[in-house]
Scaffold this motif. Sequence first.
Motif, PDB file in Angstrom:
ATOM      1  N   LYS A   1       8.309  21.034  10.480  1.00 44.67           N
ATOM      2  CA  LYS A   1       8.756  21.092  11.460  1.00 44.67           C
ATOM      3  C   LYS A   1       7.613  20.514  12.198  1.00 44.67           C
ATOM      4  O   LYS A   1       6.539  20.722  11.889  1.00 44.67           O
ATOM      5  N   ASP A   2       7.649  19.970  13.376  1.00 47.04           N
ATOM      6  CA  ASP A   2       6.569  19.728  13.627  1.00 47.04           C
ATOM      7  C   ASP A   2       6.015  20.220  14.886  1.00 47.04           C
ATOM      8  O   ASP A   2       6.648  20.631  15.895  1.00 47.04           O
ATOM      9  N   ILE A   3       4.879  20.751  14.171  1.00 45.13           N
ATOM     10  CA  ILE A   3       4.000  21.924  15.546  1.00 45.13           C
ATOM     11  C   ILE A   3       3.819  21.272  16.435  1.00 45.13           C
ATOM     12  O   ILE A   3       2.360  20.811  16.436  1.00 45.13           O
ATOM     13  N   PRO A   4       3.277  21.628  17.916  1.00 44.39           N
ATOM     14  CA  PRO A   4       2.836  20.927  18.891  1.00 44.39           C
ATOM     15  C   PRO A   4       1.608  21.482  18.967  1.00 44.39           C
ATOM     16  O   PRO A   4       1.186  22.399  19.090  1.00 44.39           O
ATOM     17  N   SER A   5       0.821  20.066  19.344  1.00 47.68           N
ATOM     18  CA  SER A   5      -0.728  20.863  19.801  1.00 47.68           C
ATOM     19  C   SER A   5      -1.611  20.055  20.845  1.00 47.68           C
ATOM     20  O   SER A   5      -0.505  20.070  21.280  1.00 47.68           O
ATOM     21  N   HIS A   6      -2.394  20.998  21.016  1.00 45.72           N
ATOM     22  CA  HIS A   6      -3.720  20.684  22.682  1.00 45.72           C
ATOM     23  C   HIS A   6      -3.692  20.262  22.448  1.00 45.72           C
ATOM     24  O   HIS A   6      -4.462  19.388  23.588  1.00 45.72           O
ATOM     25  N   LEU A   7      -3.671  18.442  21.365  1.00 46.60           N
ATOM     26  CA  LEU A   7      -4.115  17.516  21.066  1.00 46.60           C
ATOM     27  C   LEU A   7      -3.350  16.637  21.878  1.00 46.60           C
ATOM     28  O   LEU A   7      -3.729  14.809  22.010  1.00 46.60           O
ATOM     29  N   ASP A   8      -2.223  16.936  22.478  1.00 51.44           N
ATOM     30  CA  ASP A   8      -0.928  15.585  22.326  1.00 51.44           C
ATOM     31  C   ASP A   8      -1.152  14.940  23.900  1.00 51.44           C
ATOM     32  O   ASP A   8      -0.176  14.223  23.868  1.00 51.44           O
TER      33      ASP A   8
ATOM     34  N   GLN B   1      -8.890  13.597  13.934  1.00 48.83           N
ATOM     35  CA  GLN B   1      -9.410  14.723  14.970  1.00 48.83           C
ATOM     36  C   GLN B   1     -10.558  14.897  15.041  1.00 48.83           C
ATOM     37  O   GLN B   1     -10.358  15.546  16.633  1.00 48.83           O
ATOM     38  N   LYS B   2     -11.420  15.051  15.102  1.00 47.56           N
ATOM     39  CA  LYS B   2     -12.931  15.081  14.783  1.00 47.56           C
ATOM     40  C   LYS B   2     -13.196  13.956  16.190  1.00 47.56           C
ATOM     41  O   LYS B   2     -13.439  14.909  17.769  1.00 47.56           O
ATOM     42  N   GLU B   3     -13.009  13.146  16.502  1.00 46.80           N
ATOM     43  CA  GLU B   3     -12.723  12.455  17.978  1.00 46.80           C
ATOM     44  C   GLU B   3     -12.320  12.861  18.879  1.00 46.80           C
ATOM     45  O   GLU B   3     -12.519  13.013  19.983  1.00 46.80           O
ATOM     46  N   LYS B   4     -11.117  13.465  18.259  1.00 49.60           N
ATOM     47  CA  LYS B   4     -10.027  13.955  19.783  1.00 49.60           C
ATOM     48  C   LYS B   4     -10.436  14.981  20.645  1.00 49.60           C
ATOM     49  O   LYS B   4     -10.530  15.883  21.335  1.00 49.60           O
TER      50      LYS B   4
ATOM     51  N   LEU C   1     -10.995   0.999  18.676  1.00 46.96           N
ATOM     52  CA  LEU C   1     -11.861   2.406  19.527  1.00 46.96           C
ATOM     53  C   LEU C   1     -11.131   2.887  20.344  1.00 46.96           C
ATOM     54  O   LEU C   1     -12.044   4.282  21.093  1.00 46.96           O
ATOM     55  N   SER C   2      -9.957   3.329  20.671  1.00 51.42           N
ATOM     56  CA  SER C   2      -9.111   4.264  21.057  1.00 51.42           C
ATOM     57  C   SER C   2      -8.715   5.334  20.424  1.00 51.42           C
ATOM     58  O   SER C   2      -9.269   5.121  19.478  1.00 51.42           O
ATOM     59  N   LEU C   3      -8.356   6.491  20.963  1.00 49.63           N
ATOM     60  CA  LEU C   3      -7.932   7.152  20.425  1.00 49.63           C
ATOM     61  C   LEU C   3      -6.711   7.047  20.022  1.00 49.63           C
ATOM     62  O   LEU C   3      -6.022   8.125  18.675  1.00 49.63           O
ATOM     63  N   GLU C   4      -5.898   5.964  19.766  1.00 48.72           N
ATOM     64  CA  GLU C   4      -4.854   6.299  19.071  1.00 48.72           C
ATOM     65  C   GLU C   4      -5.172   5.507  17.152  1.00 48.72           C
ATOM     66  O   GLU C   4      -4.672   6.422  16.261  1.00 48.72           O
ATOM     67  N   MET C   5      -6.465   4.876  17.052  1.00 50.16           N
ATOM     68  CA  MET C   5      -6.838   4.937  15.596  1.00 50.16           C
ATOM     69  C   MET C   5      -8.224   5.893  15.508  1.00 50.16           C
ATOM     70  O   MET C   5      -8.947   5.920  13.963  1.00 50.16           O
TER      71      MET C   5
ATOM     72  N   LEU D   1      -3.252  14.286  24.885  1.00 47.45           N
ATOM     73  CA  LEU D   1      -4.647  12.908  25.020  1.00 47.45           C
ATOM     74  C   LEU D   1      -3.986  11.396  25.270  1.00 47.45           C
ATOM     75  O   LEU D   1      -3.077  11.398  24.058  1.00 47.45           O
ATOM     76  N   PRO D   2      -4.005  10.609  26.196  1.00 53.69           N
ATOM     77  CA  PRO D   2      -3.732   9.291  25.909  1.00 53.69           C
ATOM     78  C   PRO D   2      -4.191   8.135  24.419  1.00 53.69           C
ATOM     79  O   PRO D   2      -5.325   8.722  24.993  1.00 53.69           O
ATOM     80  N   PRO D   3      -2.752   8.231  24.325  1.00 60.43           N
ATOM     81  CA  PRO D   3      -3.715   7.025  22.734  1.00 60.43           C
ATOM     82  C   PRO D   3      -4.336   5.579  23.488  1.00 60.43           C
ATOM     83  O   PRO D   3      -5.413   5.499  22.679  1.00 60.43           O
ATOM     84  N   THR D   4      -4.196   5.445  24.462  1.00 63.11           N
ATOM     85  CA  THR D   4      -5.088   4.844  25.127  1.00 63.11           C
ATOM     86  C   THR D   4      -6.599   4.630  25.435  1.00 63.11           C
ATOM     87  O   THR D   4      -8.091   3.996  25.687  1.00 63.11           O
ATOM     88  N   MET D   5      -7.029   5.890  25.491  1.00 66.64           N
ATOM     89  CA  MET D   5      -8.164   6.737  25.873  1.00 66.64           C
ATOM     90  C   MET D   5      -9.064   5.870  24.863  1.00 66.64           C
ATOM     91  O   MET D   5      -8.742   6.280  23.690  1.00 66.64           O
ATOM     92  N   LEU D   6     -10.342   5.287  25.335  1.00 64.92           N
ATOM     93  CA  LEU D   6     -11.510   5.296  24.794  1.00 64.92           C
ATOM     94  C   LEU D   6     -12.011   6.688  24.000  1.00 64.92           C
ATOM     95  O   LEU D   6     -12.172   7.581  24.145  1.00 64.92           O
ATOM     96  N   LYS D   7     -13.336   6.014  22.328  1.00 70.91           N
ATOM     97  CA  LYS D   7     -13.137   7.414  22.356  1.00 70.91           C
ATOM     98  C   LYS D   7     -14.662   8.070  23.156  1.00 70.91           C
ATOM     99  O   LYS D   7     -14.831   7.430  23.943  1.00 70.91           O
ATOM    100  N   LYS D   8     -15.241   8.800  22.320  1.00 72.24           N
ATOM    101  CA  LYS D   8     -16.366   9.434  24.183  1.00 72.24           C
ATOM    102  C   LYS D   8     -17.468   9.210  23.532  1.00 72.24           C
ATOM    103  O   LYS D   8     -18.458   8.467  24.387  1.00 72.24           O
ATOM    104  N   ASP D   9     -17.441   8.861  22.692  1.00 65.23           N
ATOM    105  CA  ASP D   9     -19.010   7.067  22.145  1.00 65.23           C
ATOM    106  C   ASP D   9     -18.941   6.050  22.739  1.00 65.23           C
ATOM    107  O   ASP D   9     -20.138   5.624  22.881  1.00 65.23           O
ATOM    108  N   TYR D  10     -18.143   5.125  22.913  1.00 65.30           N
ATOM    109  CA  TYR D  10     -17.642   4.365  23.912  1.00 65.30           C
ATOM    110  C   TYR D  10     -17.092   3.992  25.016  1.00 65.30           C
ATOM    111  O   TYR D  10     -17.017   3.041  25.731  1.00 65.30           O
ATOM    112  N   ALA D  11     -17.371   5.059  25.514  1.00 63.13           N
ATOM    113  CA  ALA D  11     -15.949   4.910  27.000  1.00 63.13           C
ATOM    114  C   ALA D  11     -17.517   4.847  28.184  1.00 63.13           C
ATOM    115  O   ALA D  11     -16.497   3.998  28.874  1.00 63.13           O
TER     116      ALA D  11
END
Length: 214
Positions: free
Chosen positions: A24-31, A66-69, A59-63, A33-43
């Motif tokens: 079963k898909d376990i809900p995550s507390h990272l869900d 989990q460490k970056e998220k 450079l977005s969260l889509e790629m 976060l929008p996938p279009t948001m940029l990573k922290k190092d490039y924001a």
Amino acid sequence: FHQACSPFIQTARCYARPVRRKRKDIPSHLDDLPPTMLKKDYANVPIINSVDDVVKRLLSLEMASQKEKMKIKTQQLVEKVRRSPNDNGSFEVQVAILTAKIRTYEEHLQRHPKDKNNRRRMLMDIDRRKKLLAYLRRVRYDTFENTCKQLNIQYTLPPPYSRRITKRWVVKKAFCLKVFQEARKLRAPERLKQRREWQARARAAREKQAQGEG
């Protein structure tokens, strides 16, 4: 008829593979976060708005991993409770960082319940967060309430005293009681002698007082 099988040639047997249940898909507390948001190092890079859409997607969260998220999620939790923009080490910030780690450990253990190493780390972080929250509750109660509300933490008061009962503790307690009783028996004659002396002094004092009144 069946021919004898050579020791070097084995017959192929097609065993039915066991049907694996889909997890079963376990809900995550990272869900959230929008996938279009940029990573922290490039924001905060100035030229990020002029790059190609393909580069932005890379450079977005889509790629992102989990460490970056986790970096983005931790930053969001810290922003909710920090005292000032330059606050990076207060008790509230430490509680926020530990909360993000604990929730990640909980999700990991739901998928891998036999991972004892991460379970031990999670319990250590939970214990550390309890100590920080207990200090905030004792020193700055308004900050404690705001931290629990913003981070959605349910704080339960610890018991007044709790001790794990072990066989060694039971034997030690029985030995101490036995030593106390033996010492009491040894002091019994001396205590009886002192009590009789006090009674004799009190009796003499009352007789003397009665003679003086007569």
